[in-house]
Design a protein around this motif. Structure first.
Motif, PDB file in Angstrom:
ATOM      1  N   LEU A   1      -1.155   0.859   0.633  1.00 42.94           N
ATOM      2  CA  LEU A   1      -0.809  -0.507   1.022  1.00 42.94           C
ATOM      3  C   LEU A   1      -0.045  -1.227  -0.084  1.00 42.94           C
ATOM      4  CD1 LEU A   1      -4.129  -1.535   2.793  1.00 42.94           C
ATOM      5  CD2 LEU A   1      -1.870  -1.427   3.875  1.00 42.94           C
ATOM      6  N   LEU A   2      -0.494  -1.039  -1.333  1.00 41.61           N
ATOM      7  CA  LEU A   2       0.167  -1.727  -2.442  1.00 41.61           C
ATOM      8  C   LEU A   2       1.563  -1.158  -2.692  1.00 41.61           C
ATOM      9  CD1 LEU A   2      -2.778  -2.313  -4.934  1.00 41.61           C
ATOM     10  CD2 LEU A   2      -1.756  -3.902  -3.309  1.00 41.61           C
ATOM     11  N   LYS A   3       1.719   0.154  -2.514  1.00 38.14           N
ATOM     12  CA  LYS A   3       3.059   0.739  -2.631  1.00 38.14           C
ATOM     13  C   LYS A   3       3.977   0.195  -1.544  1.00 38.14           C
ATOM     14  CE  LYS A   3       1.484   5.035  -4.804  1.00 38.14           C
ATOM     15  NZ  LYS A   3       1.251   6.495  -4.607  1.00 38.14           N
ATOM     16  N   ALA A   4       3.418   0.050  -0.343  1.00 36.16           N
ATOM     17  CA  ALA A   4       4.209  -0.518   0.750  1.00 36.16           C
ATOM     18  C   ALA A   4       4.555  -1.979   0.464  1.00 36.16           C
ATOM     19  CB  ALA A   4       3.441  -0.410   2.067  1.00 36.16           C
ATOM     20  N   ALA A   5       3.626  -2.710  -0.179  1.00 36.93           N
ATOM     21  CA  ALA A   5       3.881  -4.109  -0.538  1.00 36.93           C
ATOM     22  C   ALA A   5       5.007  -4.211  -1.563  1.00 36.93           C
ATOM     23  CB  ALA A   5       2.612  -4.753  -1.084  1.00 36.93           C
ATOM     24  N   VAL A   6       4.994  -3.316  -2.561  1.00 38.32           N
ATOM     25  CA  VAL A   6       6.056  -3.312  -3.573  1.00 38.32           C
ATOM     26  C   VAL A   6       7.400  -2.971  -2.921  1.00 38.32           C
ATOM     27  CG1 VAL A   6       6.907  -2.152  -5.654  1.00 38.32           C
ATOM     28  CG2 VAL A   6       4.501  -2.826  -5.492  1.00 38.32           C
TER      29      VAL A   6
ATOM     30  N   PHE B   1       8.908 -10.859   1.432  1.00 38.20           N
ATOM     31  CA  PHE B   1       7.739 -11.301   0.681  1.00 38.20           C
ATOM     32  C   PHE B   1       6.536 -11.567   1.573  1.00 38.20           C
ATOM     33  CE2 PHE B   1      11.524 -12.782  -1.776  1.00 38.20           C
ATOM     34  CZ  PHE B   1      11.434 -11.803  -2.759  1.00 38.20           C
ATOM     35  N   ASP B   2       6.791 -12.022   2.794  1.00 39.33           N
ATOM     36  CA  ASP B   2       5.670 -12.214   3.721  1.00 39.33           C
ATOM     37  C   ASP B   2       5.043 -10.864   4.074  1.00 39.33           C
ATOM     38  OD1 ASP B   2       5.922 -14.944   3.756  1.00 39.33           O
ATOM     39  OD2 ASP B   2       7.201 -14.989   5.540  1.00 39.33           O
ATOM     40  N   GLY B   3       5.904  -9.866   4.326  1.00 37.02           N
ATOM     41  CA  GLY B   3       5.371  -8.532   4.616  1.00 37.02           C
ATOM     42  C   GLY B   3       4.593  -7.975   3.435  1.00 37.02           C
ATOM     43  N   GLY B   4       5.114  -8.183   2.225  1.00 35.04           N
ATOM     44  CA  GLY B   4       4.407  -7.727   1.040  1.00 35.04           C
ATOM     45  C   GLY B   4       3.074  -8.422   0.888  1.00 35.04           C
ATOM     46  N   ALA B   5       3.035  -9.728   1.146  1.00 32.67           N
ATOM     47  CA  ALA B   5       1.784 -10.479   1.029  1.00 32.67           C
ATOM     48  C   ALA B   5       0.754  -9.977   2.035  1.00 32.67           C
ATOM     49  CB  ALA B   5       2.048 -11.959   1.240  1.00 32.67           C
ATOM     50  N   ASN B   6       1.207  -9.685   3.262  1.00 36.35           N
ATOM     51  CA  ASN B   6       0.264  -9.198   4.276  1.00 36.35           C
ATOM     52  C   ASN B   6      -0.354  -7.864   3.873  1.00 36.35           C
ATOM     53  OD1 ASN B   6       0.653 -11.413   5.936  1.00 36.35           O
ATOM     54  ND2 ASN B   6       2.345 -10.460   7.061  1.00 36.35           N
ATOM     55  N   ARG B   7       0.453  -6.989   3.277  1.00 43.14           N
ATOM     56  CA  ARG B   7      -0.088  -5.692   2.835  1.00 43.14           C
ATOM     57  C   ARG B   7      -1.028  -5.861   1.648  1.00 43.14           C
ATOM     58  NH1 ARG B   7       4.836  -5.001   5.041  1.00 43.14           N
ATOM     59  NH2 ARG B   7       5.211  -3.157   6.353  1.00 43.14           N
TER      60      ARG B   7
ATOM     61  N   HIS C   1      -2.262  -9.176  -8.264  1.00 43.12           N
ATOM     62  CA  HIS C   1      -0.977  -9.368  -8.928  1.00 43.12           C
ATOM     63  C   HIS C   1       0.180  -9.252  -7.931  1.00 43.12           C
ATOM     64  CE1 HIS C   1       1.787  -8.270 -12.588  1.00 43.12           C
ATOM     65  NE2 HIS C   1       2.062  -9.436 -12.070  1.00 43.12           N
ATOM     66  N   VAL C   2       0.124  -8.242  -7.076  1.00 41.60           N
ATOM     67  CA  VAL C   2       1.172  -8.072  -6.066  1.00 41.60           C
ATOM     68  C   VAL C   2       1.189  -9.273  -5.119  1.00 41.60           C
ATOM     69  CG1 VAL C   2       1.931  -6.669  -4.109  1.00 41.60           C
ATOM     70  CG2 VAL C   2       1.141  -5.560  -6.210  1.00 41.60           C
ATOM     71  N   LEU C   3       0.004  -9.715  -4.704  1.00 44.56           N
ATOM     72  CA  LEU C   3      -0.066 -10.888  -3.828  1.00 44.56           C
ATOM     73  C   LEU C   3       0.528 -12.114  -4.514  1.00 44.56           C
ATOM     74  CD1 LEU C   3      -1.029 -12.292  -1.238  1.00 44.56           C
ATOM     75  CD2 LEU C   3      -3.249 -12.656  -2.371  1.00 44.56           C
ATOM     76  N   ALA C   4       0.228 -12.288  -5.799  1.00 40.28           N
ATOM     77  CA  ALA C   4       0.751 -13.440  -6.547  1.00 40.28           C
ATOM     78  C   ALA C   4       2.274 -13.432  -6.563  1.00 40.28           C
ATOM     79  CB  ALA C   4       0.206 -13.428  -7.973  1.00 40.28           C
ATOM     80  N   ILE C   5       2.855 -12.270  -6.785  1.00 43.72           N
ATOM     81  CA  ILE C   5       4.316 -12.162  -6.810  1.00 43.72           C
ATOM     82  C   ILE C   5       4.898 -12.550  -5.456  1.00 43.72           C
ATOM     83  CG2 ILE C   5       6.242 -10.548  -7.003  1.00 43.72           C
ATOM     84  CD1 ILE C   5       4.501  -8.984  -9.044  1.00 43.72           C
ATOM     85  N   CYS C   6       4.308 -12.047  -4.388  1.00 44.06           N
ATOM     86  CA  CYS C   6       4.805 -12.366  -3.042  1.00 44.06           C
ATOM     87  C   CYS C   6       4.687 -13.856  -2.742  1.00 44.06           C
ATOM     88  CB  CYS C   6       4.035 -11.563  -1.998  1.00 44.06           C
ATOM     89  SG  CYS C   6       4.312  -9.780  -2.071  1.00 44.06           S
ATOM     90  N   GLN C   7       3.557 -14.458  -3.122  1.00 45.39           N
ATOM     91  CA  GLN C   7       3.373 -15.882  -2.866  1.00 45.39           C
ATOM     92  C   GLN C   7       4.361 -16.720  -3.675  1.00 45.39           C
ATOM     93  OE1 GLN C   7       1.661 -16.483  -0.388  1.00 45.39           O
ATOM     94  NE2 GLN C   7      -0.532 -16.108  -0.524  1.00 45.39           N
ATOM     95  N   GLU C   8       4.566 -16.316  -4.933  1.00 44.01           N
ATOM     96  CA  GLU C   8       5.504 -17.062  -5.771  1.00 44.01           C
ATOM     97  C   GLU C   8       6.911 -16.997  -5.194  1.00 44.01           C
ATOM     98  OE1 GLU C   8       7.399 -17.052 -10.295  1.00 44.01           O
ATOM     99  OE2 GLU C   8       5.860 -15.577  -9.764  1.00 44.01           O
ATOM    100  N   LYS C   9       7.355 -15.797  -4.809  1.00 46.05           N
ATOM    101  CA  LYS C   9       8.719 -15.654  -4.300  1.00 46.05           C
ATOM    102  C   LYS C   9       8.895 -16.333  -2.937  1.00 46.05           C
ATOM    103  CE  LYS C   9      11.304 -13.770  -6.443  1.00 46.05           C
ATOM    104  NZ  LYS C   9      12.102 -14.240  -7.608  1.00 46.05           N
TER     105      LYS C   9
END
Length: 600
Positions: free
Chosen positions: A58-63, A71-77, A93-101
């Protein structure tokens, strides 16, 4: 670190900074290619347990989604990964990046905090969080995070640069210069460092001194958009408007998407207006409402925004924007809208609540209400009460319009600005009362004085003089000084009294009693000060105003006057020209006193 509340009342705070913002110069991007490669390395392997494998997938898919700017798709993953393991620092950390962007800064702040708590030794998280904290104005927190990052990564160019930016924004200029000079000795070819060193000087109004540093940055990296933008902001107040516009337009070609692009577009719009290129500049000024601008206003109302609909016979809501001074400047078009809708139309005006009485008296056929501003998840929302509340006919509002947007329609040329003393009407009973109070002070011209803004952080400070520089004006024989400056000025007034200068402070709240401030301004012989809320209110009600303007004040529209208030006298100064400007004011005041004496 405590995040800002999701909903925060900011009714009493200015919504925009001073013109000519420096490009932050903050280096790094949480979603850069290098950052994502680092995340991918941390995700390599994937573990052996089934749930762990699923989490890593999931995190690889988010990246991967972040790489595609999804970024919405990344946040959901990332959220799905956290449902598997809420203690995964990488997932936070991945969620934070998606929310920030995605611009959801409060949620991003909380996610970064969670990631840092779970992975306290990961310097990248501290650096990412510091950049967001700086963007949201949490400068002390950003400083601590950067110091933590640099302790783990000593000599890191981006981290050192960012710490210097934080010091600069706290007006700790000498510390910022020392830090940058030390790093430049190690990395003399870093265009970023030379650019930031230039901003430390320009932030203080030392425009001429800053130019060589921006030029060195551009010699090292001709494509560095930040340096080109900052050089433009130095060239503009030095009188090189054409060169500034050229730099802005060149900088836009290489600007980062989002905030940096919006900021440069805003600067370009103000330059066009400053060059007198209207209505082009007024049209470009619409960028102030771009969601990528940190303090862009989002109006909450049930009516659609007006595009090109005719006004005749329609019901329209005009929404005031930005700060008090801006509502004074832009409010000059309200009367034009009332005339345009005609007898079959109606106009509603939403202004800062302290201005409701003043606008209602001035425009009795309109309905004036107060607006309120709240920050929701880091975004400014201007809330307008239901405009048909308490009405008998319940006529709906056809559309709303931002107040400043009216300029392009009703002020397409400098000649289209009405030649009038003011457009608002102070309360005549209060004017009479304060006239009597001023007469009781004894003989002499009664001069009201403003000298600073309530907000003096960062580059705003260069637009205002210290109080001690006003001494020649304060000591003018035949003039009685009246304090109109709101805020805590007890130390300034005490210093003046110790020097033998009497300054009378009227018995009302200079910050909140704006009806009395407007009336007092009319009762005075003269109001003097920089272009802040108080002087703008005085000018709008037709008081005799002398306004000290900055060299890059776009409101002059390439004229030698203030078209928004054509009867206001302008004293234009250089950033380093306060003594000369104050001396000019003193000479003019001496002449006014002499003329009053001759008339008497």
């Amino acid at each position: 670190m405590t995040a800002s509340p999701a909903v925060q009342d900011v009714t009493d705070q200015p919504l925009v900074q001073a013109p000519a913002l420096v490009a932050r110069g903050t280096a790094g991007d949480s979603a850069s290619a290098d950052a994502l490669r680092r995340l991918s390395r941390n995700l390599a392997g994937g573990g052996t347990r089934k749930t762990q494998k699923r989490l890593m997938e999931l995190l690889k898919a988010a990246v991967a989604a972040i790489r595609l700017s999804d970024f919405d798709g990344g946040a959901n993953r990332a959220l799905e990964a956290l449902r598997i393991d809420e203690t995964s620092g990488l997932a936070w950390h991945v969620l934070a990046i998606c929310q920030e962007k995605s611009g959801r800064f409060v949620e991003a702040l909380q996610a970064y905090e969670a990631a840092l708590a779970l992975l306290p030794e990961d310097p990248a998280i501290a650096h990412d969080l510091s950049r967001l904290a700086q963007r949201l104005g949490h400068l002390e927190i950003a400083e601590k995070l950067l110091q933590k990052f640099l302790a783990a990564e000593p000599g890191h160019v981006d981290g050192t640069n960012n710490l210097a930016c934080v010091l600069r924004e706290q007006n700790r200029y000498d510390e910022a210069v020392d830090l940058l000079r030390g790093m430049i000795q190690v990395e003399p070819t870093s265009a970023l460092l030379w650019n930031t060193l230039g901003t430390v000087l320009s932030d203080q109004g030392r425009m001429g001194e800053s130019l060589p540093f921006f030029e060195e940055a551009l010699r090292l990296d001709p494509d560095l958009a930040k340096a080109r933008y900052n050089r433009a902001n130095a060239r503009q107040p030095l009188g090189d408007l054409a060169g500034a516009l050229e730099d802005f337009e060149a900088g836009l070609k290489g600007a980062e998407p989002g905030y940096e692009t919006a900021m440069m577009r805003m600067a370009r719009a103000m330059t066009l207006m400053g060059m007198g290129r209207i209505p082009e500049g007024f049209h470009e000024y619409e960028v102030r409402l771009d969601p990528d601008m940190p303090d862009a206003m989002q109006v909450v109302t049930g009516s659609p925004r007006r595009t090109d609909e005719t006004l005749a016979g329609r019901s329209v809501l005009i929404v005031g924007e930005q700060g008090l001074a801006d509502e004074m400047v832009f409010g000059g078009c309200v009367g034009d809208v009332i005339a345009a809708v005609g007898p079959d139309g109606e106009v509603h005006v939403a202004v800062e609540p302290r201005l409701v009485g003043l606008f209602q008296r001035s425009f009795p056929t309109a309905r004036v209400v107060g607006h309120r501003t709240v920050r929701v998840n880091g975004r400014l929302h201007r809330i307008v009460p239901e405009v048909d509340e308490g009405r008998d006919d319940n006529r709906p509002v056809d559309f709303w319009t931002p107040m400043a947007t009216l300029l392009a329609e009703f002020r397409p040329t400098v000649d289209a600005f009405p030649d009038r003393a003011g457009y608002l009407t102070a309360d005549p009973e209060r004017v009479a009362r304060w006239t009597a109070e001023l007469k009781a002070l004894g003989p002499g011209l009664k001069v009201g004085l403003h000298w600073k803004s309530l907000i003096l952080t960062g580059s705003r400070g260069r637009y205002f003089s210290s109080f001690d520089r006003w001494r020649p004006v304060l000591e003018t024989p035949g003039a009685v000084m009246v304090n109109l400056q709101c805020g805590d000025v007890a130390a300034d007034l005490a210093a003046a009294e110790a020097a033998g200068v009497r300054i009378w402070t009227p018995p009302f709240d200079l910050k909140d009693d704006l009806e009395d401030l407007a009336a007092m301004s009319c009762a005075l012989d003269l109001v003097v000060g920089p272009g802040i809320a108080g002087t703008n209110i005085a000018a709008a009600v037709g008081a005799n105003v002398w306004m000290l303007t900055a060299p890059d004040d776009w409101h002059l529209l390439n004229t030698d006057r203030y078209p928004f208030y054509p009867r206001t006298r302008v004293f234009r100064r250089a950033f380093d020209g306060w003594p000369a400007c104050i001396a000019e004011v003193r000479a003019a005041l001496d002449l006014m006193v002499a003329q009053a004496g001759n008339a008497g």
